[in-house]
Write an enzyme that holds these catalytic residues in place. Structure first.
Site, mmCIF file in Angstrom:
data_model
loop_
_atom_site.group_PDB
_atom_site.id
_atom_site.type_symbol
_atom_site.label_atom_id
_atom_site.label_comp_id
_atom_site.label_asym_id
_atom_site.label_seq_id
_atom_site.Cartn_x
_atom_site.Cartn_y
_atom_site.Cartn_z
ATOM 1 N N HIS A 47 -2.218 -73.279 -86.525
ATOM 2 C CA HIS A 47 -2.908 -72.970 -85.561
ATOM 3 C C HIS A 47 -2.801 -73.528 -84.102
ATOM 4 C CE1 HIS A 47 -5.245 -70.408 -88.568
ATOM 5 N NE2 HIS A 47 -4.197 -69.790 -88.178
ATOM 6 N N HIS B 15 -1.982 -73.223 -94.289
ATOM 7 C CA HIS B 15 -3.099 -72.789 -94.836
ATOM 8 C C HIS B 15 -2.774 -71.946 -96.281
ATOM 9 C CE1 HIS B 15 -3.263 -72.694 -90.386
ATOM 10 N NE2 HIS B 15 -4.508 -73.407 -90.666
ATOM 11 N N HIS C 119 -10.540 -66.546 -92.751
ATOM 12 C CA HIS C 119 -9.608 -67.597 -92.498
ATOM 13 C C HIS C 119 -8.479 -67.433 -93.620
ATOM 14 C CE1 HIS C 119 -7.566 -71.616 -92.307
ATOM 15 N NE2 HIS C 119 -8.072 -71.819 -90.927
ATOM 16 N N GLU D 241 -6.880 -69.507 -95.197
ATOM 17 C CA GLU D 241 -7.102 -70.475 -96.481
ATOM 18 C C GLU D 241 -7.911 -70.247 -97.534
ATOM 19 O OE1 GLU D 241 -9.384 -74.649 -97.298
ATOM 20 O OE2 GLU D 241 -8.378 -74.546 -95.460
ATOM 21 N N CYS E 84 -11.248 -81.970 -96.812
ATOM 22 C CA CYS E 84 -10.149 -83.388 -96.496
ATOM 23 C C CYS E 84 -10.766 -84.625 -95.980
ATOM 24 C CB CYS E 84 -9.208 -82.517 -95.697
ATOM 25 S SG CYS E 84 -7.908 -83.977 -95.237
ATOM 26 N N ASN F 7 -10.723 -75.466 -87.313
ATOM 27 C CA ASN F 7 -11.088 -76.802 -87.336
ATOM 28 C C ASN F 7 -11.507 -77.174 -86.039
ATOM 29 O OD1 ASN F 7 -9.121 -79.069 -86.682
ATOM 30 N ND2 ASN F 7 -7.821 -77.347 -87.582
#
Length: 837
Positions: free
Chosen positions: A39, A72, A121, A123, A188, A218
């Site tokens: 992104h 993602h 999203h 993901e 993460c 993010n």
């Protein structure tokens, strides 16, 4: 003061994805990503200039495309569609996202799944698609979690870029919404470190700039976090977004999202310094962290974070292709190449690793094993003979330059690969290859390393061959993993050596393309059908594990029985048809059809009678014509020569009509057998396909496979009747019209005739007097059937009539005794005398 936060720049997953894209671009012509690879609009635009297309739907992919799945990840169904449509699919999904997918499936099997993240999203959508069928919820705040219904068990995980504080708050709420709560912190570690470092810096500055794409979740979350302690926090994509109002602050902090290159951060920093004329007044936040003492007490922590070269013990948490994700404690994970690990490793295994390097803003470890690690400060002589990984960076004179860890390395041109496999130099650039150290001298920065991928390949190949051939023999069943697939077959990794599975050994049928049966990574069981220890070649078969259908062919297809088969081709000895996978039929030319000129349609289905078996070639001989009666017998019986039949035109040619008259063989009506009267020039104007006619069978010639019919033969031959006409007798005709030299007339039998002007009535030879429809009486003077010409004469008929009339008068006079009055006088005097009488 301008301060850049620790852990700014690309995270490990983004670094890995971009490395994959650039590596693929160096080898493939048509490269595309499914959605933006990361992104960040600027990075995506730069890749587009390099020829990388961005696809938004699976149907846009083609067989000539090499498609890369974004960091993602994608939904499970979309991934399957992409593998069907694209020629090649490379998964760049971040290993941490892939781990979340695996945990989603595990948690959802025994509890209601809750994902803390953004429902829109990609993901999160991908994580949901990997969960087991059942109830699930997606929440982004503790308030949304409080609204969830009470359930017996909740299983909770997070979007990898989620805020850790929000995740903990959601867990606290859900403890009161279920009997059993199971949580997996899938955030993460690099995200956690990035957020913590940004928050620490935001507390100390007047303005906080968060650099990253506006479509990056993010980055947006990072900006919101900074704004909670520094109200003047702004989300910008580049230095172009910096406003003058930002620059009035004395202390400015900079951080960046996980998909932002560090050079973008540096550009923002340099722009601010230039505008404020601060020179190089920059600081870099060390990003110190508070220790988790609770974890230390439980033995999960370590007072000192591991450094490069340290040995750490880690547990394997995910195996994805050739990448292995390892948990080394301290909420830290690293990645190691699967090819350097022992065979048979599995999730849960614990091994010792060496920290090779850090990536993702120091937020992620790259691990190796002690055998592959080179200590920059160690003795060069100690490294000779070691097996290492060399990343090829460029082609130079007489070889290649590369990196072994942080060490510069040289690969002689003749040592880049086995002689039989050497490719274009450009094909090696960007690849990481295992190699053996040939020479190493010096220490530290002055170390000089010469490595050989060829020597490694020779030694490992020999070692693998020896081990395989000592353990196995022909006829054994072995398990393997599909390494690569081509149209003509698949290469199977048998744990030490590659076996070749030719497409003809996939099944008893006729597989044309092995890519329709396998994908790289498929696990299959095969049988060794041939092996040669000297050459190292192993051929395997899948069909040998299945019963051979030919063994029961006589029971299932007895002689004299009928069967159906699909025609697949033609050979000298006839047509070849497939009865079923593993059993073929041959149709000899004399058994095609009773019609010698017949053909069988390729890919069509035929029915035939079993005649005999060919065990050598595993083929049944069948007869198609035996399934029907001999048509020549039927024709002779039902429609002998002379029969009048009704027929339908099947096709029209320049020379005649092919017709179906109800038998298995078609007949021909030649142009000359259509009409006694007319000679049609263009049959297409007179007839059309499907017309129904009546015709007579003229000749049946079985030897020549020919049947002749005629339309005109159903009626009388007017020419024949004309030949019987007395030349002295007149015939009735009707004038059609005048033409040059005479008139055209129509006879009562339908034939056309011609009366020359000189043969008209001597007293009426003006052509204008002979109008259409005028009836006349004339005699036929000449006929030509071949040329279809008839010549008539009115004049001759009149002369014959007058002569006849005179003879009759003389006879009457002779009977009356008055003939002496006239003697030989002319007819005129006789007529006058008769008038007087």
């Amino acid at each position: 003061m301008v301060t850049v936060a620790a852990f700014s720049g690309f995270c490990f997953g983004v670094e890995r994805a971009l490395e994959l894209v650039r590596g693929v671009c160096a080898e493939e012509k048509r490269v595309a990503t499914f959605g933006p690879i990361i992104h960040n609009p600027q990075v995506v635009a730069a890749l587009e200039k390099e020829g990388v297309r961005e696809l938004s739907a699976a149907y846009e992919a083609g067989k000539s495309d090499t498609l890369i799945i974004r960091t993602h990840g994608v939904e499970k169904k979309a991934a399957a569609d992409l593998r069907k449509r694209a020629g090649k699919v490379i998964d760049a999904t971040c290993p941490f996202v892939a781990k979340t997918h695996r945990l989603a499936k595990k948690l959802s099997q025994h509890s209601t799944l809750v994902i803390v993240g953004d429902a829109e999203h990609p993901e999160v959508r991908g994580t949901v698609s990997n969960a087991a069928d059942g109830e699930y919820f997606i929440v982004s705040t503790p308030q949304e979690a409080a609204a969830l219904p009470y359930r017996d068990a909740y299983g909770v995980l997070a979007q990898t870029t989620q805020n850790e504080e929000i995740f903990e708050q959601v867990l606290a709420v859900l403890k009161n919404r279920c009997r059993l709560l199971t949580a997996e912190n899938t955030i993460c570690d690099a995200t956690h470190k990035r957020q913590k470092a940004a928050l620490n810096l935001a507390e100390k500055v007047d303005v906080m700039l968060v650099v990253g794409g506006k479509n990056s979740a993010n980055t947006s979350r990072l900006c919101s976090l900074c704004r909670s302690v520094c109200p003047r926090s702004y989300h910008i994509e580049s230095e172009d977004d910096i406003e003058d109002v930002f620059l009035d602050a004395e202390n400015i902090g900079i951080t960046a999202g996980a998909s932002t290159p560090i050079e973008f951060v540096n550009k923002v920093r340099d722009y601010i310094l230039k505008r404020k004329k601060m020179g190089n007044n920059t600081d870099y936040d060390a990003g110190t962290e508070e220790l988790d003492f609770e974890a230390l007490i439980e033995g999960e922590g370590n007072i000192r974070q591991p450094l490069k070269g340290d040995t750490v013990t880690g547990e394997i948490t995910l195996i994805q292709g050739n990448e292995v994700l390892v948990n080394v404690g301290m909420k830290t994970e690293g990645l190691v190449d699967r090819t350097i690990l022992p065979e048979g490793i599995k999730v849960g295994d614990k091994l010792d690793f060496v920290v090779e390097s850090f990536s993702g803003g120091q937020g992620f470890m790259r691990l190796t094993t002690s055998e592959y690690y080179i200590d920059r400060q160690g003795s060069g002589r100690d490294s000779v003979g070691k097996i290492v990984k060399v990343k090829i960076e460029s082609k130079v004179d007489k070889g290649f330059r590369g990196k072994v860890g942080d060490n510069d390395a040289f690969v002689p041109e003749t040592h880049i690969d086995l002689r039989s496999r050497i490719q274009e130099p450009s094909s090696y650039i960007g690849k990481t290859l295992p190699a053996k150290i040939l020479r190493s001298s010096g220490t530290g920065r002055h170390r000089s390393i010469v490595v050989s991928p060829k020597e490694y390949l020779i030694e490992s190949t020999n070692r693998e061959r020896q081990g395989f051939f000592s353990r196995h023999k022909t006829g054994e069943k072995v398990k393997g993993v599909v390494k690569s697939v081509r149209d003509y077959g698949a290469f199977i990794s048998l744990g030490g050596i590659d076996g070749f599975l030719h497409r003809t050994n996939i099944s008893w049928g006729r597989p044309k393309n092995a890519t329709k049966y396998f994908q790289p990574g498929d696990e299959i069981e095969v049988q060794i059908v041939e092996m040669d220890a000297k050459t190292g070649k192993v051929e395997v078969s899948l069909k040998q594990l299945q019963p051979d259908p030919w063994d029961s062919v006589r029971e299932r297809y007895p002689a004299g029985s009928s069967l159906k088969a699909s025609v697949i081709g033609r050979r000298r000895n006839g047509y070849i048809a497939e009865v079923e996978p593993g059993i073929d039929a041959v149709i000899p030319p004399e058994e095609f059809s009773w019609n010698k000129n017949a053909h069988i349609q390729i890919k069509g289905v035929v029915e035939g009678r079993v005649l005999e078996y060919d065990d050598n070639h595993k083929r049944i001989t069948i007869s198609v014509k035996m399934m029907s009666e001999n048509p020549w017998i039927a024709i002779e019986r039902d429609t002998p020569e002379g029969s009048i039949v009704e027929c339908t035109i099947k096709s029209i040619t320049d020379f005649g009509l092919f017709v179906d008259f109800g038998q298995a063989i078609d007949g021909l009506i030649r142009k000359g057998d259509i009409s006694w009267i007319d000679k049609p020039e263009d049959l297409h104007k007179t007839f059309k396909k499907g017309d129904v006619l009546e015709a007579r069978i003229l000749k049946v010639d079985e030897a020549r496979q020919h049947i002749s019919l005629g339309i005109k033969q159903t009626g009388t031959n007017p020419w024949k009747e004309l030949s019987k006409t007395d030349g002295s007798k007149g015939v009735n005709v009707t004038v059609i019209g005048a033409m040059k030299g005479g008139i055209e007339v129509l006879m009562e039998n339908g034939l056309h005739g011609f009366i020359p002007q000189s043969e008209l009535d001597p007293d009426n030879q003006e052509l204008a007097n002979y109008t259409e429809g005028l009836p006349l009486n004339a005699v036929v003077t000449r006929t030509d059937q071949k040329e279809r010409k008839i010549v008539l004469s009115v004049k001759k008929l009149l002369a014959e009539s007058e002569k006849k009339h005179t003879k009759e008068i003389l006879k009457k006079l002779e009977k009356s005794g008055e003939s002496q009055w006239y003697g030989n006088n002319v007819f005129k005097d006789v007529e006058e005398k008769l008038k007087e009488k």
